[in-house]
Design an enzyme around this catalytic site. Structure first.
Site, PDB file in Angstrom:
ATOM      1  N   ASP A  22       2.497   2.041   3.289  1.00 29.17           N
ATOM      2  CA  ASP A  22       3.473   1.069   3.782  1.00 29.17           C
ATOM      3  C   ASP A  22       4.889   1.531   3.487  1.00 29.17           C
ATOM      4  OD1 ASP A  22       1.307  -0.595   4.387  1.00 29.17           O
ATOM      5  OD2 ASP A  22       1.458  -1.664   2.474  1.00 29.17           O
ATOM      6  N   HIS A  78       0.870  -1.177   0.000  1.00 33.58           N
ATOM      7  CA  HIS A  78       0.000   0.000   0.000  1.00 33.58           C
ATOM      8  C   HIS A  78       0.910   1.232   0.000  1.00 33.58           C
ATOM      9  CE1 HIS A  78      -2.153  -3.174   2.229  1.00 33.58           C
ATOM     10  NE2 HIS A  78      -3.288  -2.637   1.821  1.00 33.58           N
TER      11      HIS A  78
END
EC number: 5.3.1.5
Length: 441
Positions: A102, A99
């Site tokens: 992240d 993501h």
């Protein structure tokens, strides 16, 4: 700096090996049918669980020992990239997923967030030039920040819709730049808690508008990766609009999106929807919509998404059966959307966990291949449905029968005789094939 300096490259040593840091069944170069294991399985590491997860839960603080956590902010983000590519190399894994949040922290403004992402994507791009590990998929996190409390594409606030669109726009640009095979949409906040304050029709219409915009922008920038919807019935939202494959498929068909999407199916999400993993894979497969897999397993005694590493050989076998019947996953893969247990907090546990998952799917692949080659279930199913290949059954299938003809046929029948479904016999055969593969040296 090395982050796993006590770990050597993980190699295949075979079932007799006692080395916990070695593959017992996953041999990337071994041919199973006309492909190698690596080509069949297309394993991927989930960046979020592996490099950003800290072990915290609603009852306790983070406890994971991660050498890179001595840093903070952008220095931490850079250290995670260094650790990630060291991990990928030592595990010899072909793909990873992430993501946006992240890999880089959100800034005070969207522009600052973009700047942070650009810095880290530059770094990832450089590492990828000398790494065999490629990007299976990326996605935008549209669920963690408080701005998404009422959803993203389905939010009651048009400003949130716009913000979510900006994040996906950036995500698609990153996907193109890094050569992502796919781009994932998971609607964790796309749903509702109560109908008393919800305009469901508007929310669904807006979700479709959002996805059409994403399709249009991908075409505009020349991103040709596969779009994937990841179904999940609940958690964090009580009524999520992508409950399961069947529900999400109906949505895609209703809004003219079916030709642009396939499904990324997670085992634990199937559990939460009251289905088996193989059920969701089968529904996607028979509709030509099986795109990729989040490989994990849930705890049947618990009612939430536990994201355990997959070690259930029955599940991996039946999953690989569906995947092989599908002709493989194409541009998709088996992404370990799984986290080590909170009590497994040392860095080497990350390797033990991935080895367990990779070996489990390697066994599943070999068993599934043999079952298909020997037509173990196919022959039984063909015989079970044989009545539809002749007589009135064939007329039903070919569309030449109607209620008049069927009534005439039924009136001349005596007592109808059915045959046993032989579930126990078939499960015994599954056991036999599984044990034979595991026993082979």
């Amino acid at each position: 700096m090395p982050y796993f300096d006590n770990i050597s490259t993980i190699a295949y040593e075979g079932p007799a090996s006692k080395n916990p840091l070695a593959f017992k069944f996953y041999n990337p170069e071994e041919k199973v049918g006309d492909k190698t294991m690596e080509e069949h399985l297309r394993f991927s590491v989930a960046y979020w669980h592996t490099f950003t997860g800290d072990g915290s839960d609603p009852f306790g603080a983070g406890n994971m020992i991660r050498p890179w956590n001595k840093y903070s902010g952008m220095d931490l983000a850079k250290a995670r990239v260094e650790a990630a590519f060291e991990f990928f190399e030592k595990l010899n894994i072909p793909f990873f997923c992430f993501h946006d949040v992240d890999i880089a922290p959100e800034g005070e403004t969207l522009k600052e967030t973009y700047k942070n992402l650009d810095i880290i994507v530059d770094m990832i791009e450089e590492y990828m030039k000398t790494s065999k590990t490629k990007l299976l998929w990326n996605t935008a996190n549209l669920f963690t920040h408080p701005r998404f409390v009422h959803g993203a594409a389905t939010s009651c606030n048009a400003d949130v819709f716009a913000y979510a669109a900006a994040k996906v726009k950036k995500g698609l640009e990153i996907a193109k730049r890094l050569g992502a095979e796919n781009y994932v949409f998971w609607g964790g906040r796309e749903g509702y808690e109560t109908l008393l304050n919800t305009d469901m029709k508007l929310e669904l219409d807006n979700l479709a508008r959002f996805l059409h915009m994403a399709v249009d922008y991908a075409k505009e920038i020349g991103f040709d990766g596969q779009f994937l919807i990841e179904p999940k019935p609940k958690e964090p939202t009580k009524h999520q609009y992508d409950f399961d494959v069947a529900t999400a498929l109906a949505f895609l068909q209703t809004y003219g999106l079916k030709d642009y999407f396939k499904f990324n199916i997670e085992a634990n999400h199937a559990t939460l929807a009251g289905h088996t993993f193989e059920h969701e894979l089968r529904v996607a497969r028979i509709h030509g919509m099986l795109g990729s897999v989040d490989a994990n397993q849930g705890d049947m005694l618990l009612g939430w998404d536990t994201d355990e590493f997959p070690t259930d050989l029955y599940s991996t076998t039946l999953a690989m059966y569906e995947i092989l019947k599908n002709g493989g996953l194409g541009r998709g893969g088996l992404n370990f959307d799984a986290k080590v247990r909170r009590g497994s907090f040392e860095p080497e546990d990350l390797f033990y966990a991935h080895i367990a998952g990779m070996d489990s799917f390697a066994v599943g692949l070999k068993v599934a291949h043999r079952l298909i080659e020997d037509r173990v279930f196919d022959e039984f199913i063909e015989e079970r449905y044989k009545s539809y290949t002749e007589g009135i059954g064939r007329e039903i299938v070919e569309g030449t029968a109607d209620f008049h003809k069927l009534e005439a046929h039924a009136l001349q029948l005596g007592e109808i005789q059915n045959q046993s479904g032989r579930q126990e016999r078939l499960k015994t055969l599954l056991n036999q094939y599984l044990l034979e593969v595991c026993a082979a040296r």
